[in-house]
Motif scaffolding. Structure first.
Motif, PDB file in Angstrom:
ATOM      1  N   ILE A 115       0.832  -1.199   0.000  1.00 14.83           N
ATOM      2  CA  ILE A 115       0.000   0.000   0.000  1.00 14.83           C
ATOM      3  C   ILE A 115       0.869   1.252   0.000  1.00 14.83           C
ATOM      4  CG2 ILE A 115      -1.649   1.352   1.368  1.00 14.83           C
ATOM      5  CD1 ILE A 115      -2.917  -0.933  -0.054  1.00 14.83           C
ATOM      6  N   ASP A 116       0.473   2.235  -0.813  1.00 12.69           N
ATOM      7  CA  ASP A 116       1.193   3.499  -0.910  1.00 12.69           C
ATOM      8  C   ASP A 116       1.239   4.205   0.449  1.00 12.69           C
ATOM      9  OD1 ASP A 116       0.708   6.713  -1.555  1.00 12.69           O
ATOM     10  OD2 ASP A 116       2.290   5.734  -2.731  1.00 12.69           O
ATOM     11  N   ASP A 117       2.414   4.799   0.798  1.00 12.45           N
ATOM     12  CA  ASP A 117       2.571   5.485   2.086  1.00 12.45           C
ATOM     13  C   ASP A 117       1.608   6.655   2.231  1.00 12.45           C
ATOM     14  OD1 ASP A 117       4.517   3.765   2.899  1.00 12.45           O
ATOM     15  OD2 ASP A 117       6.202   5.058   2.307  1.00 12.45           O
ATOM     16  N   LYS A 118       1.344   7.351   1.137  1.00  8.83           N
ATOM     17  CA  LYS A 118       0.416   8.479   1.200  1.00  8.83           C
ATOM     18  C   LYS A 118      -0.986   8.006   1.553  1.00  8.83           C
ATOM     19  CE  LYS A 118      -1.121  12.528  -1.381  1.00  8.83           C
ATOM     20  NZ  LYS A 118      -1.037  13.281  -2.663  1.00  8.83           N
ATOM     21  N   PHE A 119      -1.406   6.869   0.954  1.00  6.48           N
ATOM     22  CA  PHE A 119      -2.717   6.305   1.269  1.00  6.48           C
ATOM     23  C   PHE A 119      -2.761   5.875   2.737  1.00  6.48           C
ATOM     24  CE2 PHE A 119      -5.540   2.670   1.785  1.00  6.48           C
ATOM     25  CZ  PHE A 119      -6.731   3.171   1.251  1.00  6.48           C
ATOM     26  N   ARG A 120      -1.689   5.242   3.199  1.00  5.60           N
ATOM     27  CA  ARG A 120      -1.621   4.786   4.588  1.00  5.60           C
ATOM     28  C   ARG A 120      -1.700   5.986   5.553  1.00  5.60           C
ATOM     29  NH1 ARG A 120       0.552  -0.021   6.193  1.00  5.60           N
ATOM     30  NH2 ARG A 120       1.573  -0.240   4.160  1.00  5.60           N
ATOM     31  N   SER A 121      -0.967   7.078   5.240  1.00  7.19           N
ATOM     32  CA  SER A 121      -0.970   8.277   6.071  1.00  7.19           C
ATOM     33  C   SER A 121      -2.351   8.925   6.095  1.00  7.19           C
ATOM     34  CB  SER A 121       0.075   9.269   5.572  1.00  7.19           C
ATOM     35  OG  SER A 121      -0.005  10.482   6.277  1.00  7.19           O
ATOM     36  N   THR A 122      -2.982   8.994   4.909  1.00  4.67           N
ATOM     37  CA  THR A 122      -4.321   9.600   4.823  1.00  4.67           C
ATOM     38  C   THR A 122      -5.329   8.822   5.642  1.00  4.67           C
ATOM     39  OG1 THR A 122      -3.830  10.427   2.600  1.00  4.67           O
ATOM     40  CG2 THR A 122      -6.142  10.326   3.248  1.00  4.67           C
ATOM     41  N   LEU A 123      -5.270   7.503   5.559  1.00  2.00           N
ATOM     42  CA  LEU A 123      -6.204   6.665   6.311  1.00  2.00           C
ATOM     43  C   LEU A 123      -5.993   6.839   7.814  1.00  2.00           C
ATOM     44  CD1 LEU A 123      -8.465   4.619   5.920  1.00  2.00           C
ATOM     45  CD2 LEU A 123      -6.748   2.794   6.010  1.00  2.00           C
TER      46      LEU A 123
END
Length: 504
Positions: free
Chosen positions: A310-318
């Motif tokens: 999973i993309d780090d940006k997606f993980r951070s946003t979640l």
């Protein structure tokens, strides 16, 4: 010293006419850890309201007295001191305090405590002032006083007629001597129908109310003013009204002796608005809880389903979504608590717990809310208190989050922990915007927000109200010490149930 001797000394201190306090110089801000009965009587504060405070709280807003600097200097230097200083009782009354402080040292010469002895010398000060005033011309004072009374009478009469509250003056037989226009307008009667008539016989006996009679006949003759006495009655022409009555019997000698001042406030609409507001808060909070719980569950499910690709940006946003859901959940919880407190339906699950462990655990779990600040815990306690761990954690979380919010230019928050007498004292110190003196008395009111920060910082003004009610339910007190631009220290105390045994 054995327990019998200690008990004897404490009884001796409690029998003293002078107010006696002991402070702990080893704790931050040198708080009071003991006070005798005379100190409570002189100041009007209870034991629970005194313990944990610094003595300066008795000066309230009167902080420019040079004696304060003298006391501070002698305490820093560890010297005894005697001053005459203006103090204020709990009800705001001024009294002159003849204060003597003396340090107590241990076997190593270190100052551990200060003992303060105070006497109320208000009468002496008043006598001194009276003597000075008697040097002036008696004739001049009489003339000036006469003119002043005439002006005051005209001024007060104009105020009484314009105030938006019903006001009456009754003689000792409850006959109406004077009435303002607002009373006549509200209850649809004329001055001719009112002046000179017994209150109970006005109109068609619309004021012949049993609870009002009990107030006037039984309560007032005790010389105690009646404050915020609720009366509900069905009046002709205007319908059912809920009224708030305040009554005072004049005690000083003269033509007005034993007359009764009666103020009547119609709170029917206000009470209905409050009821509707509480109903709305309760219903809205419950309705918001259901979808929010679903969203929270789905986000947690997504977090568990994420794999390493999973993309780090997606993980951070979640993660940010999860954090803000939790914040929203806490806000809804506070709204529900506000409604429950106001209706008297809040539940407290009491059980013994380790307050020291709870403080550390709460701070550790809330660090994600304070990523811009470092939280330092100073001091410790081995006390066990009885109460609701979740509610106390909620109080601390609220105060810490406020400290972070209102100190955006700072980088740390301090939590001070210690024992004061039979209480645990927890203080949260920030280095932020501070609070104006006039706002400090209102800061714990429901929905109150300080004017100069409303536009800069978000919030509903309910967190401190909920926190105060929770601490009250646990037998403690909560307060704030602050000056505008100099940060704030929020403190609360909780009764100690017992102390943990020291580990060897």
């Amino acid at each position: 010293m054995d327990d019998n001797n200690l008990e004897l000394y404490l009884k001796a201190l409690d029998s003293a006419n002078s107010g006696i306090i002991i402070t702990d110089n080893r704790l931050p801000d040198n708080p009071i850890i003991y006070c005798n009965k005379a100190f409570e009587k002189i100041t009007g504060y209870s034991h629970e309201e005194i313990i944990g405070h610094n003595c300066r709280f008795l000066q309230m807003k009167d902080r420019s007295q040079p004696e304060r600097a003298m006391l501070r200097e002698h305490i820093i230097e560890g010297r005894e001191c005697r001053v005459e200083i203006r103090n204020y009782k709990k009800n705001g009354d001024l009294f002159w305090n003849e204060l003597y402080i003396s340090p107590v040292k241990d076997e190593n010469g270190l100052i551990t405590n200060f003992i303060g002895v105070q006497n109320d010398i208000t009468d002496r000060k008043k006598a001194e002032q009276d003597l000075r005033e008697e040097k002036a011309s008696v004739e001049r004072k009489i003339n000036e006083r006469t003119q002043e009374l005439q002006e005051n009478e005209a001024f007060l009469s104009s105020i009484i007629q314009t105030v938006r509250e019903s006001l009456l003056v009754l003689d000792p037989d409850f006959r109406v001597i004077s009435v303002n226009s607002y009373f006549l307008k509200t209850f649809k009667v004329t001055e001719e129908e009112t002046i000179g008539k017994v209150l109970y016989e006005l109109g068609n006996h619309q004021w012949d109310i049993d609870s009002l009679k009990e107030l006037l006949i039984k309560i007032l003759p005790t010389n105690n003013p009646v404050i915020d006495f609720e009366v509900e009655h069905d009046f002709p022409y205007i319908g059912r009204k809920l009224m708030l009555l305040n009554a005072y019997r004049i005690e000083f000698d003269g033509q007005y002796k034993d007359n009764i001042l009666l103020a009547i406030e119609d709170i029917t609409d206000k009470r209905e608005i409050d009821r509707r507001k509480d109903d709305f808060l309760s219903i809205a909070s419950h309705e918001l809880k259901t979808p929010l719980t679903t969203i929270k569950t789905l986000v947690q499910l997504l977090e568990r389903m994420m794999d390493k690709g999973i993309d780090d940006k997606f993980r951070s946003t979640l993660h940010k979504v999860s954090v803000n859901i939790e914040r929203l959940n806490n806000l809804i919880t506070e709204l529900l608590d506000t409604s429950k407190i106001h209706s008297g339906n809040i539940d407290i699950n009491r059980k013994p717990f380790d307050i020291n462990a709870l403080i550390h655990e709460t701070v550790e779990n809330s660090l994600y809310n304070a990523f811009s600040h470092r939280i330092e815990i100073k001091g410790s306690t081995n006390a066990i208190v009885e109460g609701d761990e979740i509610k106390i954690s909620q109080v601390l979380n609220n105060i810490v989050s406020n400290a972070v919010k209102y100190s955006p230019e700072a980088d740390k928050i301090e939590i001070l922990l210690g024992n004061v007498g039979n209480f645990v004292k927890v203080s949260v110190k920030d280095f932020g915007v501070g609070i104006d003196y006039d706002d400090k008395s209102k800061i714990f009111e429901r929905f109150f927000r300080v004017k100069n920060v409303q536009q800069k910082f978000s919030g509903l003004g309910i967190g401190l109200y909920v926190s105060q009610e929770i601490i009250k339910m646990h037998g403690g007190t909560i307060w704030v010490e602050s000056e505008l631009g100099s940060g704030s220290v929020f403190s609360f105390t909780l009764p100690i149930l017992k102390m943990k045994k020291s580990e060897k």
